[in-house]
Motif scaffolding. Structure first.
Motif, short mmCIF file in Angstrom:
data_model
loop_
_atom_site.label_atom_id
_atom_site.label_comp_id
_atom_site.label_asym_id
_atom_site.label_seq_id
_atom_site.Cartn_x
_atom_site.Cartn_y
_atom_site.Cartn_z
N UNK A 26 0.84 -1.20 0.00
CA UNK A 26 0.00 0.00 0.00
C UNK A 26 0.88 1.25 0.00
N UNK A 27 0.59 2.10 -0.93
CA UNK A 27 1.41 3.29 -1.12
C UNK A 27 1.47 4.16 0.14
N UNK A 37 -1.77 -0.56 9.31
CA UNK A 37 -1.54 -1.33 8.08
C UNK A 37 -2.57 -2.46 7.97
N UNK A 38 -2.87 -3.07 9.10
CA UNK A 38 -3.85 -4.15 9.10
C UNK A 38 -5.22 -3.63 8.69
N UNK A 39 -5.58 -2.47 9.20
CA UNK A 39 -6.89 -1.90 8.83
C UNK A 39 -6.91 -1.51 7.35
N UNK A 40 -5.82 -0.93 6.87
CA UNK A 40 -5.77 -0.58 5.45
C UNK A 40 -5.92 -1.83 4.57
N UNK A 41 -5.34 -2.94 5.05
CA UNK A 41 -5.43 -4.18 4.28
C UNK A 41 -6.83 -4.77 4.30
N UNK A 46 -5.26 -7.01 -0.27
CA UNK A 46 -3.81 -7.17 -0.44
C UNK A 46 -3.43 -7.89 -1.73
N UNK A 47 -4.36 -8.67 -2.30
CA UNK A 47 -4.02 -9.39 -3.54
C UNK A 47 -3.86 -8.45 -4.72
N UNK A 274 -10.44 -5.40 -9.86
CA UNK A 274 -9.53 -6.45 -9.36
C UNK A 274 -8.96 -7.34 -10.47
N UNK A 275 -9.70 -7.48 -11.57
CA UNK A 275 -9.23 -8.38 -12.64
C UNK A 275 -8.79 -7.61 -13.89
N UNK A 276 -8.88 -6.28 -13.82
CA UNK A 276 -8.48 -5.43 -14.94
C UNK A 276 -9.25 -5.76 -16.22
N UNK A 277 -10.49 -6.19 -16.08
CA UNK A 277 -11.32 -6.49 -17.25
C UNK A 277 -11.63 -5.19 -17.99
#
Ligand code: R5P
Length: 296
Positions: A26-27, A37-41, A46-47, A274-277
Motif C-alpha cells: 500500500x502506497x 496497516x492491518x486496517x488498510x489491508x 492485499x491481492x 480487481x481483474x483489470x477487465x
C-alpha cells in the motif's frame, strides 16, 4: 498455563534465514504502525492493492436518497460484494448486520444539510466510537477552495491525530464545490494537500485529462469517487480508466445502488478493479447477469 511436563525443546530457529521483512504494497503505508496497516489491508485487498468500496453515506447531508430508502433491505445484501462499506454510524448500527465481513469506513464529518453551505462542517464522530464499531478508517470531507476550507482542513488534521492514537486511518474526501472545476490542476492540488496533512487514503473524482498525474502526485492511495448516476457502460469505463491511471480502486454509491441491478453492477465493477477487465467486457458481464436474473 502451558504444561511443562514432556515439553519439547525449541530448536527450529532457522539461524540461516534472515528475519522476514513483510513489505506492504500500500502506497505510503510502509512506516505506519501494524494496526493501521492491518486496517488498510481490510479496505484495500492485499491481492490487488485495490478496493471496491460501496458508499451509502449520502443521508448525512441529503436525507433520503433514491436507492437508499431502506438500507437494511437494499444495501445490506450488497455487503458481500464489497471490499469495504462507507457509511454513517447511524446507518451502520440500524441497518447493517454486525457479522458483515466487509471493511468499514465511517463518515466522521457533517453538519450542514443540502439546504445550507455544505463546507460548513465539523467533526461528527468521536474516535472512540469508531473504535467501538470496529471501523477500519474514518472519512472526512475536505473543501479545498471552499468557504470553510480552513475548518475542514482542521477537521482532517484533528482526526488524523486522533486516528494515530487509535491506529485508525483517515480517508480524506475531496469535496468539489459547485464553483470549482474538476480538472487535474484542482484535483491534484486537493489530493496533495490532504495527503500532506496526514490522511492515509484520499478519495477524489476522476478527470479525463491528467488523472494519472493527480494520482502520481499523491503519496498515498487515491480512490476514485463515483459521482452522479451514469449509464452502466460509462461508469465502468470511468472506473477502468481510473484504475489503469493508478487509482487504488473506487468508492461508488449511486452508480451501484441506483443501477437496475446493483449486485450485477458490483460484480462488473469488481471485475474492472480487481481483474483489470475491459469496460466493454465488464458491461457484457453486467448485461448477462441482468438478463438471467429472476425477477423478484
Ligand atoms: C462523497 O463525498 C460522499 O461521501 C457521498 O455521500 C458519497 O460517497 C457519494 O457517492 P457517489 O457520488 O458515488 O454516489
Amino acid at each position: 498455563m502451558a504444561d511443562l511436563d514432556g515439553n519439547v525443546s525449541a530448536k527450529n530457529f532457522h539461524p540461516d534465514v534472515p528475519a522476514q521483512r513483510f513489505t506492504h504494497e500500500i502506497r505510503g503505508a510502509a512506516n505506519l504502525d501494524w494496526g493501521m496497516q492491518n486496517r488498510l489491508a481490510r479496505i484495500l485487498d492485499p491481492r490487488t492493492g485495490r478496493t471496491v468500496m460501496l458508499a451509502f453515506d449520502h443521508g448525512y447531508f441529503q436525507g433520503p436518497t433514491s436507492g437508499l430508502e431502506r438500507i437494511d433491505v437494499n444495501i445490506a445484501p450488497l455487503g458481500e460484494h464489497a471490499d469495504a462499506l462507507m457509511c454513517t454510524r447511524g446507518a451502520l448500527r440500524t441497518s447493517i448486520p454486525p457479522a458483515t465481513r466487509a471493511g468499514l469506513v465511517l463518515r466522521a464529518s457533517g453538519g450542514p444539510s443540502v439546504l445550507k453551505e455544505l463546507s460548513d462542517e465539523n467533526i461528527a464522530l468521536a474516535m472512540d466510537d469508531a473504535v467501538r464499531v470496529n471501523a477500519d478508517a474514518v472519512a472526512v470531507q475536505v473543501f479545498v477552495g471552499g468557504e470553510h476550507e480552513t475548518r475542514s482542513i482542521r477537521n482532517l488534521t484533528t482526526l488524523v491525530d486522533e486516528g494515530y492514537r487509535a491506529g485508525i486511518p483517515v480517508l480524506g474526501v475531496t469535496a468539489v464545490g459547485k464553483e470549482l472545476t474538476r480538472d487535474a490542476r484542482y484535483l491534484g492540488l486537493a489530493v496533495r494537500i490532504i495527503a500532506e496533512l496526514g490522511a492515509q487514503l484520499v478519495k477524489t473524482y476522476y478527470c479525463e485529462e491528467g488523472f494519472e498525474e493527480v494520482v502520481a502526485g499523491c503519496p498515498v492511495p487515491v480512490i476514485m469517487a463515483g459521482g452522479k448516476k451514469l449509464p452502466e457502460l460509462d461508469a465502468l469505463t470511468m472506473a477502468s480508466r481510473a484504475v489503469r491511471a493508478g487509482a487504488a480502486g473506487v468508492d461508488m454509491g449511486r452508480n451501484i445502488f441506483q443501477s437496475a441491478n446493483p449486485a450485477a453492477m458490483m460484480t462488473a465493477v469488481r471485475a474492472v478493479v480487481h481483474d483489470d477487465l475491459d469496460a466493454a467486457d465488464a458491461h457484457e458481464l453486467y448485461r448477462s447477469m441482468t438478463e438471467t436474473a429472476v425477477p423478484a
